[in-house]
Design an enzyme around this catalytic site. Sequence first.
Site, PDB file in Angstrom:
ATOM      1  N   LYS A  60       0.678  -3.260   3.515  1.00  0.00           N
ATOM      2  CA  LYS A  60      -0.583  -3.557   2.808  1.00  0.00           C
ATOM      3  C   LYS A  60      -0.014  -3.454   1.038  1.00  0.00           C
ATOM      4  CE  LYS A  60      -5.018  -6.103   2.622  1.00  0.00           C
ATOM      5  NZ  LYS A  60      -6.162  -6.675   3.342  1.00  0.00           N
ATOM      6  N   LYS A 116       2.893  -7.701   2.962  1.00  0.00           N
ATOM      7  CA  LYS A 116       1.790  -8.311   2.425  1.00  0.00           C
ATOM      8  C   LYS A 116       1.353  -7.331   0.752  1.00  0.00           C
ATOM      9  CE  LYS A 116      -2.898 -10.534   2.011  1.00  0.00           C
ATOM     10  NZ  LYS A 116      -4.736  -9.767   2.348  1.00  0.00           N
TER      11      LYS A 116
HETATM   12 ZN   LIG Z   1     -10.683  -6.360   4.350  1.00  0.00          ZN
END
Ligand SMILES: [Zn+2]
Length: 326
Positions: A196, A249
Amino acid sequence: MDTINFRRNRRLRNVSGIRSMVRETILKKEDLIYPIFVVEGNSVKNEIPSMPGIYHLSLDNLAIEVDEVVSLGIPSIILFGLPNSKDDVGSEAYSDDGIVQKATRFVKERHPDLVVIADTCLCQYTDHGHCGIVRDGQVVNDESLDLLTKTAISQAKAGADIIAPSNMMDGFVAAIRQGLDAAGFGDIPIMSYAVKYSSAYYGPFRQAANSSPQFGDRKTYQMDPANRIEAIREAESDVMEGADFLIVKPALSYLDIIRDVKNNFTLPVVAYNVSGEYSMVKAAALNGWINEEEVVIETLTSMKRAGADIIMTYHAKDAARWLEGK
Ligand SMILES: [Zn+2]
């Protein structure tokens, strides 16, 4: 004419039947996960200004939304909650009567076969907007793990089919796995936000989820967009700790990372087509600058081609409709 040696690659593109025979990537509605924002209250259906077509929904309107998702043949949703109150330890995230817990029970009762994924994080529930516990201006890792584990267990108790921890604390998969197992949820898979990035593409989501950090940023736990090898290291930790799916992501600016993760690990890879990616397409479409259907299908197909097995996307309902029409 002298014979020159070159290939006739166009032969396989001449007619539609052959093109479909040699198509390498097929996007299906079964690949999609639809994110939904749930709020307390009644008759709430507020459109998120930067995300046209996406709403904050109270449970009564959530009913209509999930009926539609099921009728379109989308197999799964991920729930994000907006609590009525926030505090410094994110209590509403792990309350049995928290908004995500209530919404999960509600959806599972109405559609037992719809796969409900619970996002496991604290940032929507903390008054400081960080994904963990803050002490002396720092997000502290290990104390945060206890609360994230509590959150995951309460979500599993409410009936969530998959736990999706998005907090990027070190050891979050191991801690949550251990907690779920000890609480009798050994069969509940973890869809880890393994890779992420600290991304500006999350802007519209933070408006949607009201979860902007009140001080500093998330760069001490989310990844630097410039790093590629580090993504392998992050994914590797989560695989070792017992993750069942690996999320990358954002997706669109990180197709190379999706491919790297796909090539290096055998777990299913999930691409999160995030809010900013959605908003850009929507804005251009609403201005008549692009053909929305074609751009969305091309974008989602490129994520699958890059290596994603599954795609979380705000376009899911439209895409499912368009794919059926084809
Ligand atoms: Zn968070």
